[in-house]
Motif scaffolding. Structure first.
Motif, PDB file in Angstrom:
ATOM      1  N   VAL A   1      88.863  12.110   0.397  1.00 28.17           N
ATOM      2  CA  VAL A   1      89.415  10.885   0.970  1.00 28.17           C
ATOM      3  C   VAL A   1      88.329  10.064   1.649  1.00 28.17           C
ATOM      4  O   VAL A   1      87.255  10.581   1.993  1.00 28.17           O
TER       5      VAL A   1
ATOM      6  N   SER B   1      88.056   6.063   4.080  1.00 29.23           N
ATOM      7  CA  SER B   1      88.742   4.885   4.595  1.00 29.23           C
ATOM      8  C   SER B   1      88.579   3.720   3.621  1.00 29.23           C
ATOM      9  O   SER B   1      87.581   3.645   2.886  1.00 29.23           O
TER      10      SER B   1
ATOM     11  N   HIS C   1      88.639  14.956  10.241  1.00 27.68           N
ATOM     12  CA  HIS C   1      89.762  14.056   9.954  1.00 27.68           C
ATOM     13  C   HIS C   1      89.572  12.721  10.671  1.00 27.68           C
ATOM     14  O   HIS C   1      89.720  11.638  10.070  1.00 27.68           O
TER      15      HIS C   1
ATOM     16  N   LEU D   1      95.571  18.054   1.760  1.00 27.54           N
ATOM     17  CA  LEU D   1      96.500  16.947   1.556  1.00 27.54           C
ATOM     18  C   LEU D   1      97.570  16.933   2.644  1.00 27.54           C
ATOM     19  O   LEU D   1      97.976  15.864   3.123  1.00 27.54           O
TER      20      LEU D   1
ATOM     21  N   CYS E   1      96.329  15.180   5.908  1.00 31.67           N
ATOM     22  CA  CYS E   1      96.053  13.739   5.923  1.00 31.67           C
ATOM     23  C   CYS E   1      97.114  12.923   5.180  1.00 31.67           C
ATOM     24  O   CYS E   1      96.907  11.743   4.901  1.00 31.67           O
ATOM     25  N   HIS E   2      98.249  13.538   4.854  1.00 26.54           N
ATOM     26  CA  HIS E   2      99.302  12.857   4.092  1.00 26.54           C
ATOM     27  C   HIS E   2      99.772  11.589   4.820  1.00 26.54           C
ATOM     28  O   HIS E   2      99.947  10.530   4.190  1.00 26.54           O
TER      29      HIS E   2
ATOM     30  N   GLN F   1      98.183   9.648   6.956  1.00 25.96           N
ATOM     31  CA  GLN F   1      97.168   8.585   6.927  1.00 25.96           C
ATOM     32  C   GLN F   1      97.051   7.961   5.529  1.00 25.96           C
ATOM     33  O   GLN F   1      96.747   6.779   5.399  1.00 25.96           O
ATOM     34  N   ILE F   2      97.282   8.759   4.500  1.00 24.83           N
ATOM     35  CA  ILE F   2      97.279   8.218   3.130  1.00 24.83           C
ATOM     36  C   ILE F   2      98.469   7.288   2.942  1.00 24.83           C
ATOM     37  O   ILE F   2      98.349   6.190   2.374  1.00 24.83           O
ATOM     38  N   GLN F   3      99.635   7.710   3.439  1.00 21.98           N
ATOM     39  CA  GLN F   3     100.852   6.904   3.317  1.00 21.98           C
ATOM     40  C   GLN F   3     100.730   5.584   4.075  1.00 21.98           C
ATOM     41  O   GLN F   3     101.229   4.545   3.629  1.00 21.98           O
TER      42      GLN F   3
ATOM     43  N   LEU G   1      93.690   6.039   4.865  1.00 23.83           N
ATOM     44  CA  LEU G   1      92.808   6.782   3.966  1.00 23.83           C
ATOM     45  C   LEU G   1      93.249   6.567   2.522  1.00 23.83           C
ATOM     46  O   LEU G   1      94.445   6.434   2.246  1.00 23.83           O
ATOM     47  N   ASP G   2      92.270   6.566   1.621  1.00 21.36           N
ATOM     48  CA  ASP G   2      92.545   6.501   0.184  1.00 21.36           C
ATOM     49  C   ASP G   2      92.034   7.783  -0.468  1.00 21.36           C
ATOM     50  O   ASP G   2      90.983   8.332  -0.073  1.00 21.36           O
ATOM     51  N   ILE G   3      92.750   8.253  -1.494  1.00 22.21           N
ATOM     52  CA  ILE G   3      92.313   9.425  -2.257  1.00 22.21           C
ATOM     53  C   ILE G   3      91.272   8.997  -3.279  1.00 22.21           C
ATOM     54  O   ILE G   3      91.426   7.977  -3.964  1.00 22.21           O
TER      55      ILE G   3
END
Length: 304
Positions: free
Chosen positions: A176, A178, A238, A252, A255-256, A258-260, A264-266
């Motif tokens: 991941v 930013s 993190h 996952l 950081c789920h 923050q992705i949502q 953060l981007d995968i």
């Protein structure tokens, strides 16, 4: 069947326990105190053991003692076996509950959060069992530190084949970064792209700097990434990833959110996925587990 020329050496286990006490206590006097017997008896029993084995185990002078090569071999091989035998005898003689001492080492940060309640409930279920739990960031040697069970986070294959391990739990991992960092450097597509970019890695845990990936054939691949920011904390890694310090491998689950939310981007590399982070139980013996270790492992696997 033994023929007439073969000799079966019989060793008195009580003498073996005296020998282990002398080695672990460092001298005959301290061993005598631990065993509640005169030091002359300790010396005499060590001599009897040497006679039974027909070899010198301890070189003794007026000032110090040291193990011979045979003594070292005997101590390394017998200490755990005698302890396991004592556990089995205790279990047979006390069928109403497990007794003895269970010595654990668990990871100091995430491990404590994950296992605290489980360990406390296990202690309540087995009040006759002493539980000594140490928290350490770095795994220690199971044999030399006299640890019954080591719980450790790990990626990839275990390096030391002399230990046996059991998978307790596994978490999917992702690379991941930013959105700001991706906008600045672009999204890497291969390992060759990734190693040129700033990454967040572990200072010492999880094998340090190399990142471990699994390819489409299930084979392990490592990447020596560029890591100006190294920490021994998932919390610090993190936070640094969210702040844009560097690319990171995180679970996952961690950081789920923050992705949502778009913090953060995968980053998906071609044909590669980060090796999952695993919680493994590591122990020295490949033989039948002592009752206390087997009981705790089964409890852990059923409740985590």
């Amino acid at each position: 069947m033994l023929n007439e020329k073969e000799v079966c050496t019989v060793v008195d286990l009580n003498l073996l326990k005296v020998f282990i006490a002398v080695v672990t206590q460092g001298n005959f006097i301290n061993a005598a105190k631990q065993l509640s017997m005169p030091s002359s008896n300790v010396s005499r029993q060590i001599k009897q053991l040497e006679e039974q084995l027909n070899c010198r185990l301890i070189e003794r002078t007026t000032r110090q003692m040291r193990l011979t090569e045979a003594g070292n071999i005997l101590f390394e091989q017998s200490q755990k076996l005698v302890g396991e035998l004592d556990d089995i005898v205790q279990q047979i003689s006390h069928p109403q509950g497990i007794t003895g001492t269970l010595r654990l080492t668990i990871p100091s940060e995430a491990g404590s959060v994950l296992l605290a309640d489980l360990l406390a409930k296990f202690a309540l279920l087995h009040p006759q069992l002493n539980i000594y739990c140490d928290t350490q960031l770095m795994p220690r040697d199971v044999i030399s530190d006299d640890i019954d069970l080591l719980l450790t986070f790990h990626r990839g294959e275990l390096e030391d084949s002399s230990y046996h391990s059991r998978l307790v739990k596994s978490w999917q991992s992702v690379v991941v970064a930013s959105p700001e960092l991706i906008h600045k450097f672009g999204k890497p597509k291969t390992i060759a792209d990734l190693v040129k970019l700033p990454c967040i890695s572990s200072l010492s845990a999880l094998q340090g700097q190399p990142w471990i990936f699994i390819d489409s054939q299930g084979k392990q691949r490592t990447a020596m990434i560029n890591s100006p920011y190294r920490v021994n904390s998932g919390v610090l890694a993190h936070a640094a990833a969210v702040s844009g310090v560097g690319f990171a491998i995180l679970s996952l689950e961690a950081c789920h959110q923050q992705i949502q939310s778009g913090q953060l981007d995968i980053v998906q590399l071609e044909g590669l996925n980060p090796a999952p982070i695993e919680l493994r139980a590591v122990y020295a013996s490949r033989s039948v587990l002592s009752p206390k270790i087997d009981l705790f492992l089964n409890y852990l696997l059923q409740n985590i």
